[in-house]
Scaffold this motif. Structure first.
Motif, PDB file in Angstrom:
ATOM      1  N   GLN A  27       0.831  -1.209   0.000  1.00 27.32           N
ATOM      2  CA  GLN A  27       0.000   0.000   0.000  1.00 27.32           C
ATOM      3  C   GLN A  27       0.863   1.256   0.000  1.00 27.32           C
ATOM      4  N   TYR A  28       2.003   1.190   0.665  1.00 24.19           N
ATOM      5  CA  TYR A  28       2.901   2.338   0.648  1.00 24.19           C
ATOM      6  C   TYR A  28       3.506   2.524  -0.741  1.00 24.19           C
ATOM      7  N   VAL A  29       3.871   1.417  -1.370  1.00 15.77           N
ATOM      8  CA  VAL A  29       4.445   1.496  -2.715  1.00 15.77           C
ATOM      9  C   VAL A  29       3.412   2.001  -3.718  1.00 15.77           C
ATOM     10  N   GLN A  30       2.213   1.422  -3.682  1.00 18.94           N
ATOM     11  CA  GLN A  30       1.207   1.710  -4.707  1.00 18.94           C
ATOM     12  C   GLN A  30       0.385   2.963  -4.404  1.00 18.94           C
ATOM     13  N   LEU A  31       0.086   3.197  -3.127  1.00 18.04           N
ATOM     14  CA  LEU A  31      -0.843   4.266  -2.751  1.00 18.04           C
ATOM     15  C   LEU A  31      -0.216   5.349  -1.888  1.00 18.04           C
ATOM     16  N   ARG A  32       1.020   5.103  -1.456  1.00 17.83           N
ATOM     17  CA  ARG A  32       1.706   6.002  -0.531  1.00 17.83           C
ATOM     18  C   ARG A  32       0.936   6.155   0.777  1.00 17.83           C
ATOM     19  N   GLN A  33       0.187   5.141   1.151  1.00 23.57           N
ATOM     20  CA  GLN A  33      -0.484   5.180   2.448  1.00 23.57           C
ATOM     21  C   GLN A  33       0.536   4.898   3.533  1.00 23.57           C
ATOM     22  N   MET A  34       0.604   5.765   4.521  1.00 21.61           N
ATOM     23  CA  MET A  34       1.530   5.585   5.630  1.00 21.61           C
ATOM     24  C   MET A  34       1.158   4.345   6.432  1.00 21.61           C
ATOM     25  N   SER A  35       2.153   3.549   6.745  1.00 21.26           N
ATOM     26  CA  SER A  35       1.918   2.287   7.429  1.00 21.26           C
ATOM     27  C   SER A  35       1.520   2.484   8.879  1.00 21.26           C
ATOM     28  N   VAL A  36       0.703   1.560   9.390  1.00 19.67           N
ATOM     29  CA  VAL A  36       0.324   1.565  10.802  1.00 19.67           C
ATOM     30  C   VAL A  36       1.221   0.649  11.617  1.00 19.67           C
ATOM     31  N   LEU A  37       2.181   0.013  10.976  1.00 21.97           N
ATOM     32  CA  LEU A  37       3.036  -0.952  11.670  1.00 21.97           C
ATOM     33  C   LEU A  37       4.206  -0.255  12.356  1.00 21.97           C
ATOM     34  N   ASP A  38       4.685  -0.882  13.417  1.00 26.99           N
ATOM     35  CA  ASP A  38       5.868  -0.398  14.131  1.00 26.99           C
ATOM     36  C   ASP A  38       7.096  -0.857  13.351  1.00 26.99           C
ATOM     37  N   MET A  39       7.829   0.085  12.791  1.00 25.65           N
ATOM     38  CA  MET A  39       8.966  -0.259  11.941  1.00 25.65           C
ATOM     39  C   MET A  39      10.012  -1.085  12.689  1.00 25.65           C
ATOM     40  N   ASP A  40      10.111  -0.913  13.988  1.00 29.50           N
ATOM     41  CA  ASP A  40      11.098  -1.664  14.761  1.00 29.50           C
ATOM     42  C   ASP A  40      10.696  -3.125  14.954  1.00 29.50           C
ATOM     43  N   LYS A  41       9.429  -3.446  14.687  1.00 30.28           N
ATOM     44  CA  LYS A  41       8.963  -4.818  14.845  1.00 30.28           C
ATOM     45  C   LYS A  41       8.979  -5.601  13.532  1.00 30.28           C
ATOM     46  N   LEU A  42       9.249  -4.931  12.430  1.00 31.97           N
ATOM     47  CA  LEU A  42       9.162  -5.577  11.127  1.00 31.97           C
ATOM     48  C   LEU A  42      10.361  -6.465  10.852  1.00 31.97           C
ATOM     49  N   PRO A  43      10.172  -7.523  10.059  1.00 27.18           N
ATOM     50  CA  PRO A  43      11.315  -8.296   9.575  1.00 27.18           C
ATOM     51  C   PRO A  43      12.260  -7.386   8.803  1.00 27.18           C
ATOM     52  N   GLU A  83      11.375   4.141  -3.935  1.00 27.53           N
ATOM     53  CA  GLU A  83      11.867   5.331  -4.627  1.00 27.53           C
ATOM     54  C   GLU A  83      10.769   6.386  -4.659  1.00 27.53           C
ATOM     55  N   LEU A  84      11.020   7.488  -3.982  1.00 27.37           N
ATOM     56  CA  LEU A  84      10.024   8.543  -3.868  1.00 27.37           C
ATOM     57  C   LEU A  84      10.185   9.562  -4.984  1.00 27.37           C
ATOM     58  N   GLY A  85       9.089  10.245  -5.288  1.00 26.61           N
ATOM     59  CA  GLY A  85       9.137  11.348  -6.226  1.00 26.61           C
ATOM     60  C   GLY A  85       9.788  12.558  -5.592  1.00 26.61           C
ATOM     61  N   GLY A  86      10.077  13.536  -6.385  1.00 27.91           N
ATOM     62  CA  GLY A  86      10.752  14.729  -5.894  1.00 27.91           C
ATOM     63  C   GLY A  86       9.905  15.594  -4.993  1.00 27.91           C
ATOM     64  N   SER A  87       8.603  15.301  -4.914  1.00 29.52           N
ATOM     65  CA  SER A  87       7.700  16.104  -4.089  1.00 29.52           C
ATOM     66  C   SER A  87       7.083  15.264  -2.972  1.00 29.52           C
ATOM     67  N   GLU A  88       7.870  14.317  -2.464  1.00 30.85           N
ATOM     68  CA  GLU A  88       7.419  13.466  -1.370  1.00 30.85           C
ATOM     69  C   GLU A  88       8.407  13.539  -0.214  1.00 30.85           C
ATOM     70  N   VAL A  89       7.872  13.427   0.992  1.00 34.07           N
ATOM     71  CA  VAL A  89       8.691  13.389   2.203  1.00 34.07           C
ATOM     72  C   VAL A  89       8.840  11.926   2.616  1.00 34.07           C
ATOM     73  N   PRO A  90      10.049  11.458   2.885  1.00 36.55           N
ATOM     74  CA  PRO A  90      10.236  10.059   3.284  1.00 36.55           C
ATOM     75  C   PRO A  90       9.401   9.690   4.505  1.00 36.55           C
ATOM     76  N   LEU A  91       8.929   8.446   4.535  1.00 41.35           N
ATOM     77  CA  LEU A  91       8.078   7.968   5.616  1.00 41.35           C
ATOM     78  C   LEU A  91       8.744   8.149   6.974  1.00 41.35           C
ATOM     79  N   ALA A  92      10.004   7.757   7.082  1.00 46.38           N
ATOM     80  CA  ALA A  92      10.696   7.850   8.370  1.00 46.38           C
ATOM     81  C   ALA A  92      10.764   9.290   8.856  1.00 46.38           C
ATOM     82  N   GLU A  93      10.936  10.217   7.932  1.00 43.58           N
ATOM     83  CA  GLU A  93      11.015  11.634   8.309  1.00 43.58           C
ATOM     84  C   GLU A  93       9.684  12.126   8.863  1.00 43.58           C
TER      85      GLU A  93
END
Length: 437
Positions: free
Chosen positions: A372-388, A399-409
């Motif tokens: 969903q993040y790749v296709q829709l840019r929906q921000m994930s509800v998962l805890d990144m520290d718990k992910l594989p 790969e983000l477009g030039g007018s996107e802010v990285p998820l972690a940021e």
């Protein structure tokens, strides 16, 4: 299905319209809450609106849930106006549910008022009969009101393996929905967050906090404004500024106190109100008036009358469609920007609760949250520290477009939005203390 407000899209969205429709960035849908049996009960599905077959399912046993769900058709109700999201649900989620679990997903797009009318009508006609809605996209004040009426089943989130393994169940993003405790009656679906942008071809340096934003406005007098609070985007924007002034921890008190008085809210945000008064003379029309809504702001920005704009989500889609220039630069304040979460709930009279659990669990799987993040840019509800590690690397590698802010940021500066009952008080205080000053 329900959609999160796309920052770059034109369209008048008031706070109340947002709460009816979606939330992130949402817009907010709803349906919702019957206090079912507690988590772990072997007969937790035996409440009102549950068939005899469902009453025999031990919902705390995931293998039993999978077996009960096999061969079932499950209906997901929500706002149906997002073609890209609908395509993802029907083209990715539905085939996966069928292939892995022999569950058939039916996507039902309806206006929220029609959904609520249908649910309440079915519950009032016969609360012991099966209804037609298996699960629904929901959040906000709609969830709070229907939960009081006893229209959802649960708590159910502890039955979901992916929730237990990958969601931070203690986070206020998950436990509080616009100030209302979720109490396990909602599973998170996606997040939305405020983002700002300028044309990088003409504006080289962007402000990183309220102090720098004030200096930015002084350097560009009359070329910056924001929608009048009462418009959802305008309220969210002043919330970002107030949070930056008083601090994240202090502002997030407003996310969990839904019985606050205006005086109590004012005591918390007064330094922010003072800042907004100081800011006003450097805004469009010297702060004597404000654009009526986000649509007006977007048009003024497109016409070059304003050099700064904002919204719930990145403006990349509008850049891709040629609405905004390719030089559009998106950013967030290091001091924080507000965000919210939208959810999924299971009505009390859902006819296929096992299949609803399977579908919801799949939506929040690491694989599909990443997709969903790749296709829709929906921000994930998962805890990144718990992910594989491979899934976490997958998020980082998008790969983000030039007018996107990285998820972690975004997540690093995320501030919980004020609860639904407090938001009107903030708006009233703005009108009295800032616009009326």
């Amino acid at each position: 299905m329900e959609r999160i407000i796309n920052a770059g899209k034109s369209g008048t969205v008031s706070r109340r319209t947002f709460l009816k429709l979606s939330g992130a960035a949402g817009i907010t849908l709803a349906v919702a809450g019957l206090a079912g049996c507690s988590s772990g009960s072997s007969d937790s599905g035996s409440g009102e609106g549950t068939s005899a077959a469902q009453a025999d399912v031990d919902f705390s046993n995931w293998d039993a849930v999978l077996e009960a769900a096999r061969g079932q058709e499950v209906s997901w109700y929500g706002w149906g106006g997002d073609d890209m999201r609908n395509a993802w649900i029907e083209g990715t989620l539905a085939p996966q549910l069928k292939e892995k679990y022999d569950v058939t997903l039916n996507l039902v797009g309806m206006d929220i008022n029609d959904i609520l009318t249908q649910l309440s009508g079915e519950m009032q006609a016969n609360p012991n009969a099966n209804g037609t809605i298996d699960f629904v996209w929901i959040n906000g004040e709609n969830f709070a009101s229907v939960k009081k009426n006893g229209y959802v089943w649960g708590p159910f989130v502890d039955y979901l393996p992916n929730y237990n393994d990958y969601v931070d169940g203690t986070s206020t993003d998950i436990t509080i929905d616009f100030g209302n405790p979720t109490e396990g009656f909602e599973a998170p679906y996606g997040k939305a967050q405020m983002v700002f942008w300028v044309d990088g071809a003409t504006v080289k340096d962007v402000p990183k906090n309220p102090d720098e934003f004030l200096e930015f406005c002084k350097a560009h007098p009359g070329q910056v404004s924001y929608p009048e609070p009462g418009d959802f985007t305008g309220t969210a924007f002043i919330s970002c500024l107030i949070a930056g002034v008083i601090g994240k921890q202090e502002f997030e008190k407003l996310a969990s106190i839904n019985d606050a008085t205006k005086d109590e809210v004012k005591a918390i945000i007064e330094p922010g109100l003072a800042y907004l008064r100081d800011l006003a003379p450097y805004l469009w029309k010297e702060g004597s008036t404000y654009p009526a809504d986000s649509t007006t702001c977007s048009q003024m920005y497109a016409d070059g009358e304003l050099i700064f704009n904002m919204g719930y989500g990145d403006p990349q889609t509008d850049v891709d469609q040629g609405i905004l220039p390719e030089t559009t630069k998106a950013f967030v304040f290091e001091s924080g920007t507000v965000g919210n979460t939208n959810f999924m709930a299971i009505p009390a009279n859902a006819p296929h609760k096992a299949a609803a659990l399977v579908a919801i669990n799949e939506v929040i799987s690491p694989e599909l949250q990443l997709d969903q993040y790749v296709q829709l840019r929906q921000m994930s509800v998962l805890d990144m520290d718990k992910l594989p590690d491979d899934v976490k690397a997958g998020f980082d590698a998008v790969e983000l477009g030039g007018s996107e802010v990285p998820l972690a940021e975004k997540l690093d500066v995320r501030v919980a939005e004020a609860c639904g009952q407090v938001i009107p008080l903030i708006e009233d205080l703005w009108h009295e203390e800032v616009a009326g000053a």
